[in-house]
Design a protein around this motif. Sequence first.
Motif, PDB file in Angstrom:
ATOM      1  N   ILE A   1       0.853  -1.169   0.027  1.00 43.43           N
ATOM      2  CA  ILE A   1      -0.077  -0.071   0.090  1.00 43.43           C
ATOM      3  C   ILE A   1       0.870   1.406  -0.023  1.00 43.43           C
ATOM      4  O   ILE A   1       0.442   1.997  -0.763  1.00 43.43           O
ATOM      5  N   MET A   2       1.783   1.352   0.918  1.00 43.08           N
ATOM      6  CA  MET A   2       2.714   2.476   1.082  1.00 43.08           C
ATOM      7  C   MET A   2       3.457   2.492  -0.358  1.00 43.08           C
ATOM      8  O   MET A   2       3.564   4.092  -0.874  1.00 43.08           O
TER       9      MET A   2
ATOM     10  N   GLY B   1      -5.604   2.108 -10.603  1.00 43.55           N
ATOM     11  CA  GLY B   1      -6.289   1.749  -9.283  1.00 43.55           C
ATOM     12  C   GLY B   1      -7.075   0.417  -9.868  1.00 43.55           C
ATOM     13  O   GLY B   1      -7.167  -0.515  -9.010  1.00 43.55           O
ATOM     14  N   LEU B   2      -7.868   0.591 -10.862  1.00 38.91           N
ATOM     15  CA  LEU B   2      -8.332  -0.545 -11.238  1.00 38.91           C
ATOM     16  C   LEU B   2      -7.972  -1.966 -11.673  1.00 38.91           C
ATOM     17  O   LEU B   2      -8.171  -2.939 -11.363  1.00 38.91           O
ATOM     18  N   ILE B   3      -6.868  -1.515 -12.574  1.00 42.02           N
ATOM     19  CA  ILE B   3      -5.739  -2.542 -12.801  1.00 42.02           C
ATOM     20  C   ILE B   3      -5.112  -3.172 -11.758  1.00 42.02           C
ATOM     21  O   ILE B   3      -5.184  -4.462 -11.774  1.00 42.02           O
ATOM     22  N   CYS B   4      -4.733  -2.564 -10.723  1.00 45.80           N
ATOM     23  CA  CYS B   4      -4.082  -3.270  -9.405  1.00 45.80           C
ATOM     24  C   CYS B   4      -5.090  -3.840  -8.668  1.00 45.80           C
ATOM     25  O   CYS B   4      -4.628  -4.973  -8.309  1.00 45.80           O
ATOM     26  N   ALA B   5      -6.208  -3.294  -8.484  1.00 47.27           N
ATOM     27  CA  ALA B   5      -7.344  -4.092  -7.522  1.00 47.27           C
ATOM     28  C   ALA B   5      -7.689  -5.160  -8.345  1.00 47.27           C
ATOM     29  O   ALA B   5      -7.625  -6.389  -7.824  1.00 47.27           O
TER      30      ALA B   5
ATOM     31  N   ILE C   1     -10.210  -6.506   0.104  1.00 44.21           N
ATOM     32  CA  ILE C   1     -10.107  -5.490   1.102  1.00 44.21           C
ATOM     33  C   ILE C   1      -8.829  -4.836   0.532  1.00 44.21           C
ATOM     34  O   ILE C   1      -8.659  -3.441   0.394  1.00 44.21           O
ATOM     35  N   VAL C   2      -7.710  -5.545   0.254  1.00 46.13           N
ATOM     36  CA  VAL C   2      -6.582  -4.932  -0.165  1.00 46.13           C
ATOM     37  C   VAL C   2      -6.707  -4.253  -1.740  1.00 46.13           C
ATOM     38  O   VAL C   2      -6.290  -3.304  -2.000  1.00 46.13           O
ATOM     39  N   GLY C   3      -7.599  -4.930  -2.473  1.00 45.66           N
ATOM     40  CA  GLY C   3      -7.647  -4.208  -3.838  1.00 45.66           C
ATOM     41  C   GLY C   3      -8.557  -2.971  -3.735  1.00 45.66           C
ATOM     42  O   GLY C   3      -8.038  -2.126  -4.609  1.00 45.66           O
ATOM     43  N   VAL C   4      -9.465  -3.156  -3.159  1.00 44.58           N
ATOM     44  CA  VAL C   4     -10.301  -1.822  -2.958  1.00 44.58           C
ATOM     45  C   VAL C   4      -9.399  -0.846  -2.315  1.00 44.58           C
ATOM     46  O   VAL C   4      -9.725   0.386  -2.745  1.00 44.58           O
ATOM     47  N   SER C   5      -8.658  -1.092  -1.167  1.00 46.33           N
ATOM     48  CA  SER C   5      -8.066  -0.175  -0.634  1.00 46.33           C
ATOM     49  C   SER C   5      -6.700   0.654  -1.664  1.00 46.33           C
ATOM     50  O   SER C   5      -6.589   1.908  -1.585  1.00 46.33           O
ATOM     51  N   LEU C   6      -6.464  -0.298  -2.126  1.00 47.98           N
ATOM     52  CA  LEU C   6      -5.302   0.015  -3.073  1.00 47.98           C
ATOM     53  C   LEU C   6      -6.016   1.034  -4.331  1.00 47.98           C
ATOM     54  O   LEU C   6      -5.279   2.025  -4.777  1.00 47.98           O
ATOM     55  N   PHE C   7      -7.304   0.596  -4.816  1.00 48.78           N
ATOM     56  CA  PHE C   7      -7.669   1.489  -5.887  1.00 48.78           C
ATOM     57  C   PHE C   7      -7.786   2.803  -5.158  1.00 48.78           C
ATOM     58  O   PHE C   7      -7.792   3.743  -6.094  1.00 48.78           O
ATOM     59  N   PHE C   8      -8.519   3.141  -4.176  1.00 47.42           N
ATOM     60  CA  PHE C   8      -8.728   4.467  -3.450  1.00 47.42           C
ATOM     61  C   PHE C   8      -7.446   5.153  -3.188  1.00 47.42           C
ATOM     62  O   PHE C   8      -7.364   6.201  -3.244  1.00 47.42           O
TER      63      PHE C   8
ATOM     64  N   ASP D   1       1.671   7.863   1.941  1.00 49.27           N
ATOM     65  CA  ASP D   1       1.901   6.861   2.879  1.00 49.27           C
ATOM     66  C   ASP D   1       0.843   6.802   3.960  1.00 49.27           C
ATOM     67  O   ASP D   1       0.200   5.856   4.279  1.00 49.27           O
ATOM     68  N   ILE D   2       0.664   8.031   4.627  1.00 53.43           N
ATOM     69  CA  ILE D   2      -0.319   8.315   5.826  1.00 53.43           C
ATOM     70  C   ILE D   2      -1.857   7.932   5.197  1.00 53.43           C
ATOM     71  O   ILE D   2      -2.574   7.131   5.770  1.00 53.43           O
ATOM     72  N   MET D   3      -2.038   8.610   4.312  1.00 57.31           N
ATOM     73  CA  MET D   3      -3.485   8.465   3.770  1.00 57.31           C
ATOM     74  C   MET D   3      -3.878   6.889   3.199  1.00 57.31           C
ATOM     75  O   MET D   3      -4.885   6.555   3.585  1.00 57.31           O
ATOM     76  N   GLY D   4      -2.851   6.439   2.741  1.00 60.21           N
ATOM     77  CA  GLY D   4      -2.874   4.943   2.178  1.00 60.21           C
ATOM     78  C   GLY D   4      -3.279   3.953   3.109  1.00 60.21           C
ATOM     79  O   GLY D   4      -4.295   3.348   3.166  1.00 60.21           O
ATOM     80  N   LEU D   5      -2.523   4.394   4.209  1.00 53.30           N
ATOM     81  CA  LEU D   5      -2.829   3.414   5.282  1.00 53.30           C
ATOM     82  C   LEU D   5      -4.116   3.545   6.070  1.00 53.30           C
ATOM     83  O   LEU D   5      -4.851   2.600   6.718  1.00 53.30           O
ATOM     84  N   LEU D   6      -4.426   4.901   6.238  1.00 50.16           N
ATOM     85  CA  LEU D   6      -5.737   5.230   6.733  1.00 50.16           C
ATOM     86  C   LEU D   6      -6.838   4.538   5.945  1.00 50.16           C
ATOM     87  O   LEU D   6      -7.887   3.850   6.818  1.00 50.16           O
ATOM     88  N   ILE D   7      -6.777   4.780   4.860  1.00 47.92           N
ATOM     89  CA  ILE D   7      -7.945   3.886   3.929  1.00 47.92           C
ATOM     90  C   ILE D   7      -7.780   2.354   3.970  1.00 47.92           C
ATOM     91  O   ILE D   7      -8.998   1.836   4.290  1.00 47.92           O
ATOM     92  N   TYR D   8      -6.504   1.934   3.933  1.00 52.39           N
ATOM     93  CA  TYR D   8      -6.380   0.447   4.147  1.00 52.39           C
ATOM     94  C   TYR D   8      -7.043   0.027   5.326  1.00 52.39           C
ATOM     95  O   TYR D   8      -8.016  -1.015   5.521  1.00 52.39           O
TER      96      TYR D   8
END
Length: 455
Positions: free
Chosen positions: A324-325, A367-371, A392-399, A435-442
């Motif tokens: 994610i980070m 985001g779609l491709i990675c998810a 969870i991981v896919g949607v988190s990475l998309f956002f 990184d901070i926002m990605g972790l919060l989303i995840y």
Amino acid sequence: MVKLDKQTFEEYTSQLVDAITKQDMPLFRELFFELHPTDQIDVLNTLTKKQRSIFYKYVNPKEFAEIFQGLSLETQTMYIGELQQNYAIDVLNYMHDDDVADFLGALPEKTKELYLNKMDKEDAQDVIQLLKFEEQTAGAIMTTEFVSISSTETVKHVLEQLREEAPDAETIYYLYVVDSNQKLVGVVSLRDLIIAPLDEQIEEVMLSRVKHVETNTDQEEVARIFKKYDFLALPVTESEKLVGIVTVDDIIDVLEEETEEDFGEISAVRGSLDTKVSAFSAAKKRSPWIIMLMFLGLITAGVIGGFEETLEEYILLAVFIPLIMDSAGNTGTQALAVVVRNLALGNDRTSIGKMLKREFGTGIMLGLICAITLLILVPFIYPEGGLLLAGIVGVSLFFTLCFSTIVGATVPLIINKLKIDPAVASGPFITTINDIMGLLIYFSIATALLDYLPK
């Protein structure tokens, strides 16, 4: 004139060193002045201090001036200290005024005054005028050695004038036409001058719409004009009067300087890119950024700590934290690079708007491709997590990728609006924020769905 490849250069340099060792000045001069000026500089830089002391005797000040102005500032400072004072003063007198100004501007005030007081009064006065202009402006990088002509003169008269004045001018590709008050009124290219009838007046040959800049114009803007119009030289005016010209070789130096500066800003190492900078100086310049990023890193650690219970209950979630980070940081930095480049090129609002729209779209697509990729791979690699963990991981990475692209694209625009160099929005800074926002989303998504994960 000889141009050398690497092997030939080494052999040629060996012959020149041998001529110095044998103190054969005629042979040295014959070999040395057959070389391209750039190769002459390379040869000089390979000589030892003892060999250079002989070199200065074999090359007169006028010849050395052409070589000296092509050296780096650091090398110039070293070599000038090896010269006898009278020789050094003669070298400065033969150099172009803008090159002298660049050199003296970097010296201590007392040393600068010493050289200026010893130089020819007319040359020194021109250099003093150039030193008065603010750094990184058209006035600071222009030269006052140019050829100006009158619109009432004939082509024949101007060609005769060129034969006399051209040797002292930095360039004659363009001739600038001025009126009796030295106001810029037109321009004639050397090509147009050569093919025009000898008895024709300049006003019939010249172009009256002349692109020019003021002395206080930022050097980056000058560089943009050169790029847009493919100029070899550009006139500089002050109160409509022609006071100098900027040449393309000066712009190449500007582009190199601005690129290095922007690269240093983006990578948070501004001022410490030069390998000759000491470790202490480099650390001193980088430490403010590192300390600031360290505090931001504590926020990142705080985010992870805030979801400690989630991690304790489902430890497999920790495996995807680096993914994610790293993805957030990389995507944000890519968007940052695109935006900073467009701002540096001076693109208009329409172009920037299209670029922003494209970057946002790119973030969604990535985001779609990675998810989708994670939805396929995660169940195979971590079957104990099941499809829900992959979701969870896919949607988190998309956002996260969508958000990271937006941050990377908009932060430099906001900073640019505040009249600050957009490159200051450095890669490490945006990476940490993402990184901070990605972790919060995840962790927010994972915590919300924690009860549904297979235990």
